[in-house]
Design an enzyme around this catalytic site. Structure first.
Site, PDB file in Angstrom:
ATOM      1  N   ARG A 271     -15.253  48.819 -43.316  1.00  0.00           N
ATOM      2  CA  ARG A 271     -14.154  48.481 -43.991  1.00  0.00           C
ATOM      3  C   ARG A 271     -12.829  49.453 -43.444  1.00  0.00           C
ATOM      4  O   ARG A 271     -13.231  50.581 -43.101  1.00  0.00           O
ATOM      5  CB  ARG A 271     -14.080  48.554 -45.499  1.00  0.00           C
TER       6      ARG A 271
ATOM      7  N   LYS B  91     -16.709  51.903 -50.962  1.00  0.00           N
ATOM      8  CA  LYS B  91     -16.555  50.675 -51.975  1.00  0.00           C
ATOM      9  C   LYS B  91     -17.666  50.787 -53.040  1.00  0.00           C
ATOM     10  O   LYS B  91     -18.711  50.779 -52.781  1.00  0.00           O
ATOM     11  CB  LYS B  91     -16.398  49.583 -51.538  1.00  0.00           C
TER      12      LYS B  91
ATOM     13  N   HIS C  53     -10.448  42.920 -41.506  1.00  0.00           N
ATOM     14  CA  HIS C  53     -11.901  42.680 -42.075  1.00  0.00           C
ATOM     15  C   HIS C  53     -12.606  41.611 -41.345  1.00  0.00           C
ATOM     16  O   HIS C  53     -13.904  41.063 -41.573  1.00  0.00           O
ATOM     17  CB  HIS C  53     -11.447  42.190 -43.559  1.00  0.00           C
TER      18      HIS C  53
ATOM     19  N   ARG D 237     -15.406  43.096 -39.588  1.00  0.00           N
ATOM     20  CA  ARG D 237     -16.748  43.401 -40.343  1.00  0.00           C
ATOM     21  C   ARG D 237     -17.414  41.956 -40.562  1.00  0.00           C
ATOM     22  O   ARG D 237     -18.694  42.005 -40.600  1.00  0.00           O
ATOM     23  CB  ARG D 237     -16.099  43.851 -41.649  1.00  0.00           C
TER      24      ARG D 237
ATOM     25  N   HIS E 260     -23.550  45.852 -49.699  1.00  0.00           N
ATOM     26  CA  HIS E 260     -23.449  44.715 -50.800  1.00  0.00           C
ATOM     27  C   HIS E 260     -24.392  45.280 -51.881  1.00  0.00           C
ATOM     28  O   HIS E 260     -25.483  45.424 -51.562  1.00  0.00           O
ATOM     29  CB  HIS E 260     -23.591  43.560 -50.124  1.00  0.00           C
TER      30      HIS E 260
ATOM     31  N   TYR F 170     -22.809  34.845 -45.368  1.00  0.00           N
ATOM     32  CA  TYR F 170     -22.873  34.789 -43.810  1.00  0.00           C
ATOM     33  C   TYR F 170     -23.639  33.432 -43.435  1.00  0.00           C
ATOM     34  O   TYR F 170     -23.579  33.310 -42.102  1.00  0.00           O
ATOM     35  CB  TYR F 170     -23.157  35.962 -43.057  1.00  0.00           C
TER      36      TYR F 170
END
Length: 347
Positions: A204, A229, A294, A297, A320, A329
């Site tokens: 990120r 995050k 982004h 990424r 995640h 994805y």
């Protein structure tokens, strides 16, 4: 200075529109506001609607619009509680601003009298009427729930509050050829290294700019991402190619505190400047898609999946919490789709 300002909704976001006759001094002044944009169709400049910008423009702030001392005290206590729970400053600002907006809407009503029906009315009369985004709607509901629980010791019945359906938006993905063109567009070593590291490790923007030289472990070929995050540390593998680029960059630029520093030594590179770096690369690469950092990424994750990397590993690499987040994805990977033969070919 002769100008006018009004609160507007632009692309489902509350902003302040500023209008004036063409004037070089006023244009230079409005461009000093963070997040300023020009609307060609409406012929005005617009900036984020927040207390700082309202003060600068002489518009009453949400805090000033709250006549209720109990509401002001409640918001301050709410901020203290959020900080004690280690919420990020961005979340604290988002939640407190959302509560200010809500309490201004009910500024003539005692806090203790506000109930579920009032929240439903606010949802219909303010959020939906102003066509504010579903994400904002969810944020305000979350903020209201926490606010009343922490400052009023009351539980709001969330089952009665309407929450929007989450839009199933697919991530934007670039081809490997497009990524290569973007990463090779810059001759500036720092710019090239920053963009390359984002793609090569699936970072990120904030994670890249928070990196310090000590976070690069060249012996183990990994980068340590601290407090990313969700306040989770994680590691990402460094390819030999990116490691060589980092060594070359470090020798040439000799960063002092952060791996990527701006014009002031010891201070991290500005995220807005990094966006400009990407835009310049897009122009040089002749890519007209509205690419953001982004996207790199997303492209990293999708290219890993297409090369056969297990989804569980991709989840770990991206940081995640849920595998469901990573599974998106699979919907943009072309590896399996390209093997499907269209019936059109048999006609």
């Amino acid at each position: 200075m002769n100008w006018s300002a009004k609160i507007i909704t632009h692309n489902q976001e509350r902003r302040i529109a500023v209008s004036f006759e063409k004037d070089a001094t006023l244009i230079a002044w409005i461009k000093t506001f963070p997040g300023v944009r020009w609307s060609q169709t409406k012929i005005y400049w617009h900036i984020p609607d927040n207390d700082e910008n309202r003060k600068e423009l002489g518009i009453p702030t949400l805090t000033e619009l709250l006549p209720n001392k109990e509401g002001l005290k409640g918001i301050e206590n709410f901020k203290l509680w959020l900080r004690s729970k280690r919420y990020s400053e961005n979340t604290i600002k988002t939640y407190s601003d959302a509560m200010k907006s809500f309490l201004v809407f009910y500024r003539l009503k005692d806090l203790r009298e506000i109930d579920n029906d009032d929240i439903i009315q606010y949802n219909n009369d303010y959020i939906l009427n102003n066509r504010l985004s579903p994400s904002y709607q969810n944020q305000i509901v979350n903020a209201i729930k926490l606010f009343f629980k922490t400052t009023q010791n009351r539980v709001i019945d969330m089952e009665k509050i309407h929450r929007p359906k989450r839009a199933k938006v697919l991530p934007n993905v670039l081809s490997k050829e497009e990524v290569k063109a973007i990463l090779e567009a810059h001759s500036n070593l720092k710019h090239k290294t920053m963009l390359s590291l984002i793609y090569s490790c699936g970072l990120r923007c904030g994670e890249l700019l928070a990196l310090k030289p000590v976070h690069i472990d060249s012996k183990r070929n990994i980068v340590l991402l601290k407090n990313s995050k969700g306040k989770k540390d994680r590691i990402a593998p460094l390819s030999p190619k990116i490691l060589n680029m980092l060594r070359e960059y470090f020798t040439a630029c000799k960063p002092k505190v952060y791996l990527f520093e701006g014009q002031v030594d010891g201070k991290p590179y500005d995220p807005r400047s990094l966006q400009v770096v990407l835009k310049q690369a897009l122009v040089k690469a002749k890519i007209t898609k509205p690419v953001t950092l982004h996207w790199l990424r997303h492209s990293y994750a999708t290219h890993l999946l297409e090369s056969g990397t297990d989804l569980r590993y991709i989840q770990e690499l991206l940081g995640h919490n849920s595998s469901k987040t990573t599974e998106i994805y699979t919907h943009v990977s072309t590896k399996s789709i390209q093997q499907i033969k269209s019936p059109f070919d048999d006609l």
